[in-house]
Scaffold this active site. Structure first.
Site, PDB file in Angstrom:
ATOM      1  CB  CYS A 133      -0.927  -0.015   1.218  1.00  0.00           C
ATOM      2  SG  CYS A 133      -1.913   1.467   1.370  1.00  0.00           S
ATOM      3  CB  CYS A 136      -0.376   2.406   4.143  1.00  0.00           C
ATOM      4  SG  CYS A 136      -1.877   1.734   3.461  1.00  0.00           S
ATOM      5  CG  ASP A 137       3.341   1.023   4.407  1.00  0.00           C
ATOM      6  OD1 ASP A 137       2.906   1.513   5.465  1.00  0.00           O
ATOM      7  OD2 ASP A 137       3.140  -0.153   4.075  1.00  0.00           O
TER       8      ASP A 137
END
Ligand code: NAP
Length: 308
Positions: A133, A136-137
């Site tokens: 993701c 997200c990261d």
């Protein structure tokens, strides 16, 4: 055992639905599934969920949602729904071990799973440099080298997004031709922070005690192998909605995502609702899932009022 409402899955969608139904005094039963807490339990820091200015870890966020649902009377049961009979109301859900429960209404929030390649080093480095993701990261890879694996729209989009943080981004795809739509390909090709390794098969994620160091690939043209240096490897080879247990009893799209009446959580069967990643191939964020879980609970509540 009979229940008014059963929720299948305990990611942000399922637990938000549980909070709303519990507060509406419907005491939902929530089946927690194969990955209690859902995909967020495999991430570390969550920095984009509103309300947590310092961030919160994925497991902690999910634990909070679970406690919040239980506080209002949701009952959370361990187990996995292996098959369902949605042909008549009350609906019947079969749990692993074949015990059956019945429900007047069902909310399906079983999520989706990012596809993995299955190469050595991949599974053990999830959260140590291997990610599924970018949203997200990506932030954790400021000025680092990143490899994105995949040749579809997601890979193009994630690679573009990651150029905001990374020093350079390399797309590795197993064929010469990309699967992505022309417009997404063109955008990625115009971005000079993106390099390409086409016709390259990923073979192994390389790592040391600090995390990922690179990706070993084979050039399919000449069979030569090389190691592409990388601090982060993003898998963008598609997602799989977790709908197999439905055995075709609800309408899905060609990729298996549950179809809902636009703007609602209502599926092709009255009394069955869907929310979160199992019906959303596009946004796939904790906050959008939570929002759709709220909608499912409100739709479910109206249905139960109309069909006592
Ligand atoms: P996808 O279109 O299925 O593409 C997956 C890519 O991963 C393909 O290039 C595939 O290679 C590769 N791949 C699959 N398994 C692999 C493996 N084991 N090893 C190496 N490579 C592998 O998935 P997606 O990109 O996630 O897109 C899913 C859907 O969402 C699509 O309909 C897409 O159009 C849509 N989407 C749209 C947007 C947008 O419009 N903004 C953004 C994201 C996604 P092959 O090509 O060789 O099969």
């Amino acid at each position: 055992m009979h229940h008014q409402a059963v929720i299948i899955g305990t990611g942000p969608a399922g637990l938000t639905a549980a909070i709303y139904l519990a507060r509406a005094n419907l005491a939902p039963l929530v089946i927690d599934g194969t990955q209690p807490g859902g995909q967020l339990t495999t991430t570390t820091e969550v920095e984009n969920y509103p309300g947590f200015p310092q961030g919160i870890t994925g497991p902690e966020l999910m634990d909070n949602m679970r406690k919040q649902a239980e506080r209002f009377g949701a009952r959370i049961q361990s187990g996995t729904v292996t098959r369902v009979d949605l042909s008549k109301r009350p609906f019947t859900l079969y749990l692993e071990g074949e015990s059956a429960i019945t429900a007047d209404a069902v909310i399906i929030s079983t999520g989706a799973s990012a596809k993995k390649i299955g190469i050595p080093g991949e599974a053990e480095n999830i959260g140590r440099g291997v990610s599924t993701c970018a949203t997200c990261d990506g932030f954790f890879f400021r000025n680092k080298k990143i490899v994105v694996i995949g040749g579809g729209d997601t890979a193009m989009e994630e690679a573009q997004f990651l150029t905001r943080f990374a020093s350079d981004v390399r797309i590795v795809h197993r064929r010469k031709e990309l699967r992505a739509s022309q417009i997404m390909q063109d955008r990625a090709r115009k971005n000079d922070k993106i390099d390409w390794s086409l016709d390259c098969t990923p073979l192994e994620v390389m790592s040391n005690e600090n995390g990922v160091t690179g990706l070993r690939v084979r050039n399919n043209d000449d069979g030569e192998e090389e190691i592409l240096a990388a601090d982060g490897i993003f898998l963008a080879i598609g997602h799989q909605p977790n709908t197999r247990f439905l055995d075709g009893q609800l309408k899905t799209d060609e990729l298996g995502y549950i179809e809902v009446v636009p703007g609602s959580s209502r599926t092709s069967l009255p009394g069955v609702f869907a929310c979160g990643d199992v019906m959303d191939p596009i946004y796939r964020q904790a906050i959008t899932s939570a929002g759709s879980g709220c909608k499912a609970a409100l739709d479910c509540e109206s249905f139960l009022l109309e069909h006592p």
